[in-house]
Scaffold this motif. Structure first.
Motif, short mmCIF file in Angstrom:
data_model
loop_
_atom_site.label_atom_id
_atom_site.label_comp_id
_atom_site.label_asym_id
_atom_site.label_seq_id
_atom_site.Cartn_x
_atom_site.Cartn_y
_atom_site.Cartn_z
N VAL A 197 2.27 11.32 -3.37
CA VAL A 197 3.73 11.31 -3.24
C VAL A 197 4.15 12.16 -2.04
N TRP A 198 4.92 11.54 -1.14
CA TRP A 198 5.41 12.20 0.06
C TRP A 198 6.94 12.26 -0.01
N THR A 199 7.51 13.35 0.45
CA THR A 199 8.96 13.45 0.57
C THR A 199 9.29 14.10 1.91
N ASP A 236 0.81 -1.22 0.00
CA ASP A 236 0.00 0.00 0.00
C ASP A 236 0.85 1.26 0.00
N THR A 237 1.96 1.23 0.76
CA THR A 237 2.84 2.39 0.86
C THR A 237 4.29 1.96 0.66
N TRP A 238 4.97 2.61 -0.27
CA TRP A 238 6.41 2.38 -0.45
C TRP A 238 7.18 3.49 0.22
N MET A 239 8.19 3.13 1.02
CA MET A 239 9.08 4.09 1.66
C MET A 239 10.47 3.87 1.07
N VAL A 240 10.94 4.82 0.28
CA VAL A 240 12.22 4.68 -0.41
C VAL A 240 13.32 5.32 0.43
N LYS A 251 7.27 1.50 -12.96
CA LYS A 251 6.21 0.58 -13.32
C LYS A 251 5.25 0.31 -12.16
N GLY A 252 5.81 0.09 -10.97
CA GLY A 252 4.99 -0.33 -9.84
C GLY A 252 4.62 0.75 -8.85
N GLY A 253 5.31 1.91 -8.94
CA GLY A 253 5.04 2.96 -7.98
C GLY A 253 3.61 3.47 -8.01
N SER A 254 3.03 3.53 -9.20
CA SER A 254 1.67 4.05 -9.34
C SER A 254 0.62 3.09 -8.82
N ARG A 255 1.00 1.83 -8.60
CA ARG A 255 0.03 0.86 -8.11
C ARG A 255 -0.23 0.99 -6.61
N ALA A 256 0.73 1.57 -5.91
CA ALA A 256 0.58 1.73 -4.46
C ALA A 256 -0.32 2.93 -4.17
N ARG A 257 -0.90 2.93 -2.97
CA ARG A 257 -1.74 4.04 -2.56
C ARG A 257 -0.92 5.32 -2.40
N ARG A 258 0.30 5.17 -1.90
CA ARG A 258 1.18 6.31 -1.76
C ARG A 258 2.63 5.83 -1.78
N ILE A 259 3.54 6.76 -2.04
CA ILE A 259 4.96 6.44 -2.10
C ILE A 259 5.71 7.60 -1.48
#
Length: 315
Positions: free
Chosen positions: A152-154, A67-71, A92-100
């Motif tokens: 998108v969060w930074t 659901d959330t990717w934390m890079v 490719k896959g970042g847009s599939r998550a609810r947020r990144i």
């Protein structure tokens, strides 16, 4: 259940894992496993941090219901760019998550993958200008704790990742849960996203206790006029001696330093309260809201209303 994936590559900064404690304690506060966490890397297996600590990870192959990717960021994104396979995965896959989210210099990875194009973003203050130079299509705001622009969060560097994670908890589970988590983690408060990465008191960094005491007195009495004579008295110096020693130790005149403290206090009140600007100006020692506005434009390059608007956008 909300699944969070921390995306790591060799040389990642170990503080990027600190936000995991925020999600762990959110589970403790709610009494349920609302969050599940996994570490990921391109091929899986152990990944070595910049400190040399090895962390086990899962690979990015197969179906990943995250659901959330934390890079995670690295100490120097200019000399340690993200592997192409991570960039390809994010595109490719970042847009599939609810947020990144990009933690610290993890924002560079998102920018390289094209996920920050035409978005507001921040990063560690030391690399903000370089990010803007390298990615002109990103609206970099280098003096923010964190920024939320759609999904998108930074965040800024290091501990700002904790503030970003707390903001996610507040969005998912409410302000009361976020406050309880902050309390359990012995965090003074969740800093607002629009808050500056810099502390005026840290920037001044006086060398002697007498000047430090004068600054502490000033910060506790910002609503007063705070003359040099009054500050000198707290340092047990004559006004002339005080001005000379103060400038020598801090690199600023007393008047300029006090204005910086007033600006910092006013900015916090603007971001974290709903008090009218007239009240904030009075509480922080400005003559009136117009005087405060002039100081904001001089110090931050924008008026108080813009600061409040950005803080509400990031809340």
């Amino acid at each position: 259940m909300h699944r969070i994936g921390f995306l790591l590559s060799d040389g990642f900064q170990i503080m990027a894992l600190a936000p995991q404690a925020v999600f762990e304690y959110a589970n403790m506060v709610t009494g349920e496993a609302f969050y599940t966490l996994d570490n990921f890397s391109v091929s899986g297996g152990e990944v070595r941090s910049s400190l040399g600590v090895q962390v086990g990870t899962r690979s990015l192959r197969g179906r990943l219901d995250v659901d959330t990717w934390m890079v995670a960021g690295v100490n120097d994104p200019l000399t340690s760019p993200a592997p192409e396979r991570i960039l390809a995965f994010l595109r490719k896959g970042g847009s599939r998550a609810r947020r990144i989210a990009g933690i610290c210099t993890g924002g560079f990875v998102l920018a390289e993958a094209g996920l920050l194009a035409q978005r507001r973003a921040t990063t560690h203050w030391a690399f903000g200008r370089e990010m803007q130079k390298r990615f002109p299509d990103v609206r970099v705001e280098e003096d923010r704790i964190y920024i939320v622009d759609g999904p998108v969060w930074t965040s800024a560097g290091m501990t700002a990742g904790l503030d970003l994670a707390l903001a996610m908890v507040e969005k998912d589970l409410g302000a009361e849960v976020a406050r309880s988590v902050a309390h359990k983690l012995v965090m003074y408060q969740r800093r607002a996203g629009g808050q500056s990465q810099h502390s005026e008191m840290l920037d001044l960094a006086p060398k002697s206790d007498r000047i430090q005491n004068a600054l502490n007195y000033a910060r506790q009495n910002l609503s007063r006029s705070l003359t040099v004579e009054e500050l000198a008295s707290t340092a047990h110096l004559s006004p002339r001696q005080f001005s000379r020693v103060f400038t020598l130790e801090t690199g600023q005149s007393p008047a300029k330093a006090i204005e910086g403290l007033r600006l910092e206090a006013a900015r916090l009140m603007i971001e974290q309260s709903r008090h009218p600007l007239d009240v904030i100006a009075k509480e922080t020692g400005f003559r009136d809201r117009h005087h405060m506005r002039e100081a904001f434009i001089r110090g931050f390059g924008r008026p108080p209303q813009a600061v409040r608007r950005d803080a509400r956008m990031d809340s």
